[in-house]
Design an enzyme around this catalytic site. Sequence first.
Site, short mmCIF file in Angstrom:
data_model
loop_
_atom_site.label_atom_id
_atom_site.label_comp_id
_atom_site.label_asym_id
_atom_site.label_seq_id
_atom_site.Cartn_x
_atom_site.Cartn_y
_atom_site.Cartn_z
N CYS A 126 38.69 43.48 50.90
CA CYS A 126 39.48 44.22 51.81
C CYS A 126 40.57 45.11 50.68
O CYS A 126 41.27 45.93 51.01
CB CYS A 126 40.66 43.62 52.53
SG CYS A 126 41.95 42.45 51.77
N CYS A 141 43.22 39.72 53.71
CA CYS A 141 42.28 39.16 54.58
C CYS A 141 42.51 37.86 54.72
O CYS A 141 41.78 37.04 55.48
CB CYS A 141 40.98 39.37 54.19
SG CYS A 141 40.34 39.01 52.67
N ASP A 162 30.52 51.26 23.50
CA ASP A 162 31.77 51.40 23.60
C ASP A 162 32.51 50.03 23.25
O ASP A 162 32.47 49.02 23.52
CB ASP A 162 32.08 51.61 25.07
CG ASP A 162 33.41 52.02 25.31
OD1 ASP A 162 34.25 51.59 24.53
OD2 ASP A 162 33.99 52.70 26.33
#
Length: 455
Positions: free
Chosen positions: A210, A232, A361
Site C-alpha cells: 500500500c 494496511c 555501477d
Amino acid sequence: MNIKVPIAILACRAVRLLAHVLRKGGTAKPGEIALKICPNLLSILSRNVKTVVITGTNGKTTTARMVEQAFADAQLSYIANRSGANLISGITTEFALKSSLFGRCRCSHAVIECDEAACRRTLVQLKPQAVLVTNLFRDQVDRFGDVSVTLQNIREGLEKVPESTVCINADCPLCSSLASLPNPRVFFGLENGAANSDTDGGDIKRCPGCGSELEYSYRTLGHLGGWICTGCGKKRADTDISVTDLLAANASGSTVSMRVGGESSSVNINLPALYNVYNAAAATAALVAAGFEAGSAYAALESFSCGFGRMESLPIGTKGARMMLVKNPTGCKQVIDFLSALDEEIELVICLNDRAGDGTDISWIWETDFEKLAGLGEKLSCIRVSGIRWADMALRLKYAGIDEDKIICTPDYAALTTDMASSEKSIYIIPTYSAMLELRSHIVRLTGGTEFWEG
C-alpha cells in the site's frame, strides 16, 4: 525422440572439454550453446528430478552449500551448480553433464542456485520441489534498477510453478509479499533474541503493498526484522522455522537456538557472522520443505564446507586468509561488522571491479559504512587495495578517515598475492565477484588447491 537433444548434449560436453583443456571454467558457455540447439533442453533433462532452487540477493551460494551437505549426508545422487554459474546456461551445463545422450538424468535430486532475473525462464523448466528466496536488497542497479524489479522477476517465475513450495524470509517485507501467490509456503526468520539492533533503514521504508510507512519492533539487517505496515496492517508472518536466540559467536562460527515447528534445539553453524545465521535458517527451511527432518538439517549446518569466496579459508601468509565476497552496501556492512568484532590485528584486502558480474555501477561504495574501519585503530595493520577500480576504492577509504599510510595500492594481482604470502597478520579479503575469481586464481596457483570450476 527429439534428435536435437543428443546433439545439444554432445555439443555441451565438447565445449566443456575444450574449456578445461584450455584451463578455462567452461561453466556457462557449454550450456549456452546447447540451448541454442535445443531451447527446452533443461526441461527435458530435469524431468523426474526433485530440485531445490535457491534465489535471492545475498547468501545464495552459502545456503546452497548447506542444503547440498544434507543431500550428501543422505547419500542422495544429486546435481549442484557449485561453481556459481547460476543463469539458465550454467544450470543447463550441469544437467547435461549428468545426463545420458538420450536426455535421461542420472541423478534423482538437484540443489540449484539461481540468479534472480533468471527465475523467469528457469523455474518453469525445472519445476522445483521447493524454491527458497533468501532476501531482497538493492543490488547491481545497472542491471536490475530498483529492488522491485528483482521482486517481479522472482514473482513471474513462481507464478509458472504454483505447485512448488516457496520458502519465504518473513523478516523481509519484499519477500513476504510473495505470500499472495497460491504456492504452498514455509516462513523462516530471526526473532528479537537473535537480532543485532541494526539501525540502518535498508533499501525500503514503505509497504510494498500500500506504500505506507513501515515500523519495526526490532531490526536484524537493513530492512529485515519485526516489521508492520502503518497503513494496511500487514506484518511479519509467524515463522515455521525461526532462530530465537544467538547463544555464542566467534571467528569460527555461531551457536543458536533454532525452533522448527514447536521444538527448539541448540544448533552449531560452521561459519561466523549474523548473515550466516540467516543462511542457516534459510537452508533449514528449504530442507524441511524438501522433506528432511530438522536433525538432518542441523547436522549439515555444523559440517558443511563454505562455497568458494564465501568466508573461504585460504592458506596464504603466516596465519592464513579468509575471502568474503561483497556486492552491495548491506552485504558489505555485515562483513565490516564482523571485522569490527574481531579481537586480533588484521590485514585487510579490498578488490573492486566493475565488470558485468560485479555490477558496473560502483556508487554503492559511497553508501557503505567504511568509516567503521577507521574505528579499528591499531587492530587494522593496513588495507591493500586492488582491482580495476582500485583508485575509486582508495579514494573512498581516504574519505572514510582511514590513515593514508595504511592504504597500500597494489593494482597487480600477482604482486598483491606475493605481498599477502609474506604477511604475518590474519588476512581478510573483501572482493567483488570477478575480482574474487581473479585473485583466487593467483592464490591457488601460488599455494595449491582447486579452481572454482573444479570444486
